[in-house]
Write a protein that holds these residues in place. Structure first.
Motif, PDB file in Angstrom:
ATOM      1  N   GLN A 183       2.037  -7.866  10.752  1.00 22.44           N
ATOM      2  CA  GLN A 183       1.740  -7.887  12.185  1.00 22.44           C
ATOM      3  C   GLN A 183       1.396  -6.486  12.699  1.00 22.44           C
ATOM      4  O   GLN A 183       0.515  -5.809  12.186  1.00 22.44           O
ATOM      5  N   GLY A 184       2.107  -6.030  13.728  1.00 23.50           N
ATOM      6  CA  GLY A 184       1.797  -4.732  14.312  1.00 23.50           C
ATOM      7  C   GLY A 184       2.015  -3.594  13.346  1.00 23.50           C
ATOM      8  O   GLY A 184       1.268  -2.588  13.370  1.00 23.50           O
ATOM      9  N   GLY A 185       3.019  -3.694  12.493  1.00 21.33           N
ATOM     10  CA  GLY A 185       3.278  -2.646  11.503  1.00 21.33           C
ATOM     11  C   GLY A 185       2.111  -2.495  10.540  1.00 21.33           C
ATOM     12  O   GLY A 185       1.717  -1.373  10.201  1.00 21.33           O
ATOM     13  N   LEU A 186       1.543  -3.606  10.093  1.00 22.24           N
ATOM     14  CA  LEU A 186       0.392  -3.560   9.199  1.00 22.24           C
ATOM     15  C   LEU A 186      -0.818  -2.977   9.923  1.00 22.24           C
ATOM     16  O   LEU A 186      -1.576  -2.180   9.331  1.00 22.24           O
ATOM     17  N   ALA A 187      -1.037  -3.368  11.187  1.00 25.22           N
ATOM     18  CA  ALA A 187      -2.162  -2.836  11.955  1.00 25.22           C
ATOM     19  C   ALA A 187      -2.046  -1.321  12.118  1.00 25.22           C
ATOM     20  O   ALA A 187      -3.038  -0.580  11.969  1.00 25.22           O
ATOM     21  N   LEU A 188      -0.844  -0.817  12.425  1.00 20.18           N
ATOM     22  CA  LEU A 188      -0.636   0.613  12.598  1.00 20.18           C
ATOM     23  C   LEU A 188      -0.825   1.357  11.277  1.00 20.18           C
ATOM     24  O   LEU A 188      -1.430   2.436  11.244  1.00 20.18           O
ATOM     25  N   GLU A 189      -0.320   0.793  10.205  1.00 24.53           N
ATOM     26  CA  GLU A 189      -0.498   1.408   8.873  1.00 24.53           C
ATOM     27  C   GLU A 189      -1.982   1.554   8.530  1.00 24.53           C
ATOM     28  O   GLU A 189      -2.444   2.644   8.121  1.00 24.53           O
ATOM     29  N   GLN A 190      -2.744   0.474   8.708  1.00 23.01           N
ATOM     30  CA  GLN A 190      -4.166   0.509   8.364  1.00 23.01           C
ATOM     31  C   GLN A 190      -4.930   1.502   9.233  1.00 23.01           C
ATOM     32  O   GLN A 190      -5.829   2.205   8.751  1.00 23.01           O
ATOM     33  N   PHE A 191      -4.583   1.576  10.516  1.00 28.86           N
ATOM     34  CA  PHE A 191      -5.273   2.501  11.413  1.00 28.86           C
ATOM     35  C   PHE A 191      -4.965   3.948  11.033  1.00 28.86           C
ATOM     36  O   PHE A 191      -5.862   4.814  11.062  1.00 28.86           O
ATOM     37  N   LEU A 192      -3.702   4.252  10.707  1.00 29.93           N
ATOM     38  CA  LEU A 192      -3.324   5.623  10.346  1.00 29.93           C
ATOM     39  C   LEU A 192      -4.056   6.088   9.090  1.00 29.93           C
ATOM     40  O   LEU A 192      -4.525   7.244   9.021  1.00 29.93           O
ATOM     41  N   PHE A 193      -4.190   5.227   8.101  1.00 31.05           N
ATOM     42  CA  PHE A 193      -4.904   5.627   6.886  1.00 31.05           C
ATOM     43  C   PHE A 193      -6.395   5.782   7.160  1.00 31.05           C
ATOM     44  O   PHE A 193      -7.040   6.691   6.626  1.00 31.05           O
ATOM     45  N   GLN A 194      -6.955   4.905   8.029  1.00 31.68           N
ATOM     46  CA  GLN A 194      -8.382   5.007   8.327  1.00 31.68           C
ATOM     47  C   GLN A 194      -8.687   6.291   9.111  1.00 31.68           C
ATOM     48  O   GLN A 194      -9.714   6.953   8.869  1.00 31.68           O
ATOM     49  N   GLN A 195      -7.807   6.676  10.032  1.00 32.84           N
ATOM     50  CA  GLN A 195      -8.015   7.838  10.884  1.00 32.84           C
ATOM     51  C   GLN A 195      -7.194   9.045  10.424  1.00 32.84           C
ATOM     52  O   GLN A 195      -6.890   9.934  11.226  1.00 32.84           O
ATOM     53  N   ARG A 196      -6.877   9.103   9.148  1.00 31.30           N
ATOM     54  CA  ARG A 196      -5.964  10.144   8.652  1.00 31.30           C
ATOM     55  C   ARG A 196      -6.492  11.554   8.876  1.00 31.30           C
ATOM     56  O   ARG A 196      -5.718  12.490   9.121  1.00 31.30           O
ATOM     57  N   ASP A 197      -7.811  11.734   8.817  1.00 35.07           N
ATOM     58  CA  ASP A 197      -8.359  13.086   8.990  1.00 35.07           C
ATOM     59  C   ASP A 197      -8.122  13.602  10.401  1.00 35.07           C
ATOM     60  O   ASP A 197      -8.031  14.817  10.612  1.00 35.07           O
TER      61      ASP A 197
END
Length: 530
Positions: free
Chosen positions: A161-175
């Motif tokens: 749910q929200g935890g997965l969404a936040l994880e994916q966003f952080l890795f995508q925007q890691r730079d």
């Protein structure tokens, strides 16, 4: 002394209700109504005042002990309406339940309907929140516990749910954002290459600070995508499980859209229509009608069956349903009378709707309330007036005249009051029927039977006592060894006086306890021509 021309000055405007004028008009014209002209007005006023006091004077100590209150009357009405679930078609159901939302979007009713929809069709409701990024930002900023629950990271790295969404966003925007993450008590940040291999490390992040940082970064740098608008976050909403965080808050957000009539209003109404289409009428009544305002209740019950596309009224279907408290007749007439009094009558007063619906659906309870000690004076005034102005006979032969002269609300009022007076008489004059239907004949039963049969005879009601043989369990003529079990009436009577138990009875038998209610329903139906 000044002389008044009664014929020229008595107009409908000079009388408090149409029934008063019609009855005076019948008396003046010399037809059957002349026999009961003015006195019937006072009779109806006295019985109506007595019932109204018994049902609505809930403020006094005595009424709390012996009477009822508006909430109980409303519960009776809701229970009756909810029993009509098979008689209200889908389009009427949707129209009736949406009308209060369209006219009063700010009401508690609208909020209750939205809450029901959030709980029943969460996926449909979730679609309405896909583009409400500002709302989610404010909601999670104010509700840290909700944020920790929805965006929680799993210590084993199996985020949902929200935890997965936040994880994916952080890795995508890691730079852009990784260096600004708060890792709690750790002195050194965990690099992305380590976190992606061992995702349980994300469990150490401070959720509230992480969400706040992402919001600030998207506002400061246009090149950083807003987390609240990202596809990752929107995908986490699709199941609608986020609604469980705070059903009320999400319902209030949608309600605000209806109040402000913003661009999403049409979509909200369409979603509510979907909800109403698939939820049972009885369930909707039980959840929503108790929170309707008085005017809304009057509009809701009016003409529930007026649509040309409605299902035809089925006597066979009605006969299978029973009133929760007072029971119903085998021909289903009590159900049809409920519909006539509650839905087909244009009541102008919410109190009148509650009072007359209570009379037709719960006459036993209403009568019991009027017999409370604090209303002794009112009962005495009524009884003295009846004794002085009316014979014991109810003028059944005159009812057709009144039915043809009165219409709509006034006819319903007349029918309910006359029938209730007769119900009161037969209950009070025949004693308190607390005996079982099948009991051995004794002096008490004999006396009650004599009183009942006297009333039935004076009203010219065809009836036949039913007896059962104690030895063969067959219906028999009255004999020393036969046991009285009840009465059969008119069309329900069998021409055969002997019928075996194995073959089944060919007529409806009413036990002595059932006679008053049966006659109440019978007379009410006769007056209303139902």
């Amino acid at each position: 002394r000044r002389t008044i021309n009664t014929h020229s000055e008595k107009t409908p405007e000079t009388f408090p209700t149409l029934i008063h004028y019609k009855l005076m008009e019948m008396r003046s014209n010399g037809n059957e109504g002349t026999k009961i002209g003015a006195p019937i007005e006072e009779k109806h006023r006295l019985i109506e005042d007595l019932v109204r006091k018994a049902l609505f004077s809930s403020g006094s100590d005595t009424s709390k002990e012996f009477g009822t209150d508006v909430s109980e009357l409303k519960m009776w009405l809701c229970s009756t309406i909810s029993s009509w679930t098979t008689d209200v078609n889908s389009e009427t159901k949707i129209r009736k339940f949406l009308e209060p939302v369209r006219s009063h979007p700010e009401s508690a009713y609208t909020q209750q309907l939205l809450l029901s929809a959030c709980q029943t069709i969460p996926r449909n409701i979730a679609v309405l929140f896909m583009d409400r990024s500002r709302f989610f930002r404010r909601f999670f900023e104010k509700n840290h516990m909700a944020a920790k629950q929805w965006f929680a990271f799993d210590i084993n790295g199996k985020n949902v749910q929200g935890g997965l969404a936040l994880e994916q966003f952080l890795f995508q925007q890691r730079d852009s954002v990784w260096a600004k993450l708060n890792w709690g008590n750790r002195r050194r940040a965990i690099p992305p290459c380590v976190a992606i291999q061992r995702r349980g490390h994300l469990f150490q992040l401070d959720i509230a600070q992480t969400l706040n940082m992402l919001t600030l970064e998207s506002e400061r740098d246009d090149t950083v995508e807003s987390f609240w608008k990202s596809n990752f976050f929107k995908e986490s909403l699709q199941s609608g499980q986020f609604l469980e965080l705070d059903y009320l808050a999400f319902a209030q957000e949608l309600q605000q859209s209806l109040i402000e009539e913003d661009s999403s209003r049409h979509d909200v109404l369409t979603t509510l229509e979907t909800h109403l289409r698939f939820v049972d009428f009885k369930e909707l009544v039980q959840k929503l009608i108790p929170v309707l305002e008085e005017d809304g209740m009057l509009r809701f019950v009016k003409d529930l069956f007026s649509d040309s596309s409605r299902q035809p009224r089925s006597r066979e279907r009605d006969s299978k349903r029973k009133s929760d408290t007072d029971g119903s007749n085998a021909d289903g007439s009590s159900i049809r009378l409920e519909k006539h009094v509650i839905s087909d009558t244009d009541w102008k007063s919410y109190q009148d709707l509650l009072m007359y619906s209570a009379i037709v659906t719960h006459p036993k309870q209403v009568l019991a309330f009027t017999e409370a000690p604090q209303y002794q004076t009112d009962r005495k005034n009524l009884d003295e007036f009846l004794e002085k102005n009316f014979s014991q006979k109810i003028q059944v032969e005159n009812w057709k005249t009144h039915r043809n002269s009165l219409h709509g609300r006034e006819l319903t009022r007349f029918a309910c009051l006359e029938s209730f007076l007769f119900f009161r008489r037969i209950q009070n004059h025949c004693g308190n029927f607390q005996l079982e239907n099948q009991v051995e004949e004794d002096d008490g039963m004999s006396e009650r039977r004599m009183k009942i049969e006297d009333i039935l005879a004076e009203q010219k009601i065809d009836f036949r006592p039913i007896f059962m043989s104690k030895s063969t369990f067959e219906e028999m003529d009255d004999g020393e060894e036969d046991e009285f079990v009840g009465y059969a009436f008119q069309d329900n009577m069998s021409k055969k006086k002997k019928r075996s138990k194995e073959d089944g009875s060919s007529h409806q038998i009413y036990g002595i306890n059932d006679i008053p209610l049966h006659l109440f329903t019978k007379f009410l139906a006769e007056i209303l021509n139902e």
